[in-house]
Design a protein around this motif. Structure first.
Motif: not given
Length: 827
Positions: A426-427, A466-472, A474-478, A512-519
């Protein structure tokens, strides 16, 4: 350095001297008596040790003496010829020095004046006369006395090097006088009056800012050129230090307020730039504004861009915010907003490119052709999110390049392995130091179009901290419904990613977290059969390796049997990565023979393979052994493809204890306990005396204990192994199985069927037992993968045992012990 030599001498003799600085001066006539005769120096002289001071010939300095030994020496010399030897102490903190604590090269000096101070100390003013070296120590009490050898000066007359050094020394001394404001200006006059090169070196050596050790080295050097050279080096170091101090002083002390000075300089710079026609901040902003007018971006982005440019004009160019804002507006204008490449809708050409680059993978190719067909008909399709899922080495990443070539789009790849900071996606916000956009926007800026084929490599390797979850992130990106308004923290405006064809790759879906896999649309890229690997090697790997090693097609060829041997005996993988390495090894061996002009076989056969690669790594015979009861072959799925798995069991005299080994996970442990419980409940039906379970310990082991194993697929395999052990009936040869069980004896379906079937084929197995509900998975597999394998679809454990266990019983000590134990219990 404030008085000439004559003035100083007169003031010293009369006691009229202004300060200590006036005392450290020169007297040029250092070896001439008042009557004009040359002074004669005794070979036996008293030695005075001094701290932090080195006396040079011709130099006058004051010395305060306080040690009793030194006071006795001075009083004795004052009554006599007033001559003493002066040597520097090696260790200045030593209050009672010995001969070993002083330097043995010093200067004989004449006491010009002696002053007794009220505190009991005595100050003497001495003038250096001549250098000496101690040759013999005579006494230490009541003061030091020694025999000395006087050293002559060695300055060759008329030597050009000496003249050059003398001029350089005077220039360096003038530079020091210029840089050091504490030295009186009259010192330059004293320097100009020195016309003796030896005395010039003595005078400068006495007054330079250098440690005692360096001054002592100068005193000890006899050769005039060497002494002058070393002195010049020390003076140059002093000049560098003074220049640095002067520079620091100028930076720290400013006469004008810093802001006023900056404003004045900026105004001057503007005038100069205007006169010279050079660019300034205003011109740079106008160029950015002109570029912005050509962009095909949304209206709100255009308004935001203009607002940032106006803000830029109000910022001081020297302020820290100026380069940040410049970087921001340049990022905005460099991004592709609606710049797209035209898609190629020639479907036959696209299929030809996919077939050219990849062998097999029909399911993936059909999905790409479907996408192109819909895009051709509708001419407006949001980019689908594809996820190529399969073991390493099957061509998932390289498939992205082929898709880009088939579509005529640009290709960009982003490796996600090890990414654990959400800001990388996300920058960072502009307020942070070193802020930059995320990798998604960076790659879009690099590729310069808004509809590339974007490969997200190893998406299952994302991690979080502690700097966040990149896979989350990607929920918007994908998400095709959301990525048209993707917001990067750095951009602060929405960016449309809906035209991008995202292709993700993964080795495992579990991470892969389920929410991301669903996308994502999961497309399975399974392993290759032996026939496919041979085709890939001939079509892709061998030509590629030949080219990389500088060989041509006529230099060598591979027999099919040679490739089969490499695949079966030297590799065990779903992909072809290791196969490519071994092909490269064979070709390197041939390249070596060609380079060394040796004889070699151009047609690589089985014999050449064994000679180059050594003994076989894998032995297929281990998969065909059914001579021992209690050993069953299972099928397992791993991240690198399917594998066969052995379940071994054994009995030993005990009290019915169950032992599990082989680094099994919780699921496999539960499967083992479920299988044993079921077997105990059906012991009568299987002809097992229930009392045996209490008399023998059962050990279940899965080989390769260092490899973790878990998953719901070994239930029927464990049950069959235990049943075979207790009944001592052999297991059917070349049989494998996979499936889970329940306490009621039901067989449950499992996943990874295609990988497991390929593993069974590689191992040479002929029959496979599966749950009847897995029949749908078999129907989706290409028939060529199923040739030579008989499938048994079952619903209950009884069917499994009926198929797997043979009537033949193994005669061995275990069965003998079981029968003996049963008879003993009955009696």
């Amino acid at each position: 350095m404030s008085k000439t030599s004559n003035q100083l001498y007169e003031s010293l003799m009369s006691g009229d001297y202004a300060s200590e600085g006036d005392l450290i001066q020169l007297i040029t006539d250092d070896e001439i008596n008042e009557d004009g005769t040359e002074e004669v120096f005794s070979d036996l002289i008293p030695i005075l040790s001094v701290r932090n001071t080195v006396l040079f010939p011709g130099v006058v300095i004051p010395i305060t003496v306080g040690r009793q030994r030194s006071i006795r020496l001075v009083k004795k010399a004052q009554k006599g010829d007033k001559m003493i030897g002066v040597c520097a102490q090696i260790h200045p903190n030593n209050d009672d020095p010995s001969w070993d604590d002083i330097y043995h090269v010093g200067t004989v000096a004449k006491i010009i004046k002696m002053i007794v101070l009220p505190d009991g100390n005595t100050t003497i003013i001495i003038q250096g006369k001549k250098r000496f070296r101690i040759t013999e120590t005579v006494s230490e009490d009541p003061y030091f006395e020694a025999k000395v050898n006087y050293l002559e000066e060695n300055f060759p007359e008329g030597n050009k090097k000496i003249q050059a050094l003398e001029e350089s020394l005077k220039d360096a001394a003038a530079k020091i006088l210029q840089l050091n404001p504490e030295i009186p200006r009259e010192a330059q006059v004293a320097l100009d009056n020195i016309d003796s090169t030896p005395f010039l070196t003595h005078f400068l050596s006495s007054n330079i800012n250098a440690p005692v050790e360096s001054k002592q080295r100068l005193l000890e050097i006899n050769d005039g050129i060497d002494r002058a050279t070393l002195l010049l080096e020390l003076m140059m170091k002093d000049i560098q230090m003074l220049e640095l101090k002067s520079e620091i002083h100028k930076k720290v002390h400013t006469d004008i307020d810093q802001q006023q000075r900056d404003y004045f300089l900026r105004q001057q710079m503007k005038v100069l730039q205007t006169e010279l026609g050079e660019e300034g901040p205003e011109k740079e902003v106008e160029e950015l504004r002109a570029r912005g007018r050509k962009k095909k971006w949304p209206m709100e982005v255009a308004r935001h861009f203009e607002k940032e440019l106006d803000k830029l004009l109000r910022i001081n160019p020297s302020a820290a915010e100026f380069p940040i804002t410049i970087n921001y507006v340049e990022t905005l204008v460099d991004l592709p907003w609606n710049e797209v490449t035209k898609d190629n809708f020639d479907l036959k050409r696209a299929m030809a490119i996919l077939d050219r680059d990849h062998y097999g993978l029909d399911k993936v190719k059909d999905r790409i052709i479907e996408y192109l067909a819909v895009l051709k008909l509708k001419n407006d399709l949001k980019g689908p999110i594809l996820c190529l899922y399969g073991p390493p080495g099957v061509g998932k990443t390289s498939l992205g390049k082929s898709i880009a070539a088939a579509l005529g789009r640009k290709y960009v790849r982003m490796s996600l392995g090890g990414v654990h900071d959400e800001a990388e996606i996300r920058g960072h916000r502009k307020t942070y130091v070193g802020a930059m956009p995320g990798k998604i926007i960076q790659n879009m800026k690099k590729v310069k179009v808004s509809n590339p084929v974007y490969v997200l490599d190893e998406i299952d390797k994302l991690s979080s901290d502690f700097r966040g979850d990149p896979s989350s992130a990607f929920l918007e990106v994908l998400d095709p419904e959301q990525n048209s308004t993707f917001t990067d923290n750095f951009l602060e405006v929405e960016y449309d990613l809906s035209k991008v064809l995202f292709i993700a790759t993964a080795n495992s879906l579990d991470n892969i977290q389920p929410a991301l896999r669903d996308r994502m649309e999961i497309i399975e890229v399974t392993g290759y059969t032996m026939e496919e690997k041979v085709g890939i090697a001939k079509k892709h790997l061998i030509p590629k390796q030949r080219k990389e090693h500088g060989l041509k097609g006529k230099d060598l060829t591979f027999e099919r049997a040679a490739l089969v041997k490499i695949i079966e005996d030297y590799t065990r993988e779903s992909g072809v990565r290791n196969l490519e390495r071994l092909v490269g090894k064979v070709i390197r061996n041939v390249a070596k023979s060609i380079a060394m002009e040796e004889e070699y076989t151009k047609k690589i056969g089985v014999q050449q393979i064994r000679k180059i690669l050594g003994g076989e790594v894998f032995d297929k015979e281990i998969y065909q052994d059914n001579s021992v009861a209690g050993v069953v072959t299972g099928l397992a799925w791993t991240s690198v493809g399917g594998e066969i798995l052995f379940i071994e069991t054994s009995l030993s005299r005990g009290k019915g204890k169950l032992t599990l080994s082989g680094q099994l996970g919780e699921v496999m442990k539960e499967s083992a306990m479920t299988a044993l419980s079921y077997l105990k409940s059906k012991a009568d039906k299987l002809g097992i005396d229930y009392r045996v379970f209490e008399s023998y310990d059962l050990h279940i082991h899965v080989p390769a204990g260092a490899v973790p194993k878990d998953g719901p697929s070994a239930g029927i395999t464990i049950l069959t192994a235990i049943a075979s052990l207790y009944t001592q009936r052999k297991v059917k040869s070349k049989l494998a199985m996979t499936g889970e069980i329940t306490l009621r004896g039901k067989v449950m379906p499992v996943g990874g069927i295609k990988e497991k079937i390929l593993a069974a084929r590689r191992a040479g197995l002929k029959e496979v037992i599966l749950c009847s509900k897995n029949k749908r998975d078999i129907e989706e597999i290409d028939e060529q993968y199923l040739k030579g394998i008989v499938f048994h679809f079952v619903d209950t454990v009884d069917e499994v045992l009926e198929i797997a266990l043979m009537k033949e019983v193994v005669e061995d000590p275990i069965r003998f012990h079981i029968e003996t134990q049963v008879k003993a219990v009955e009696n």
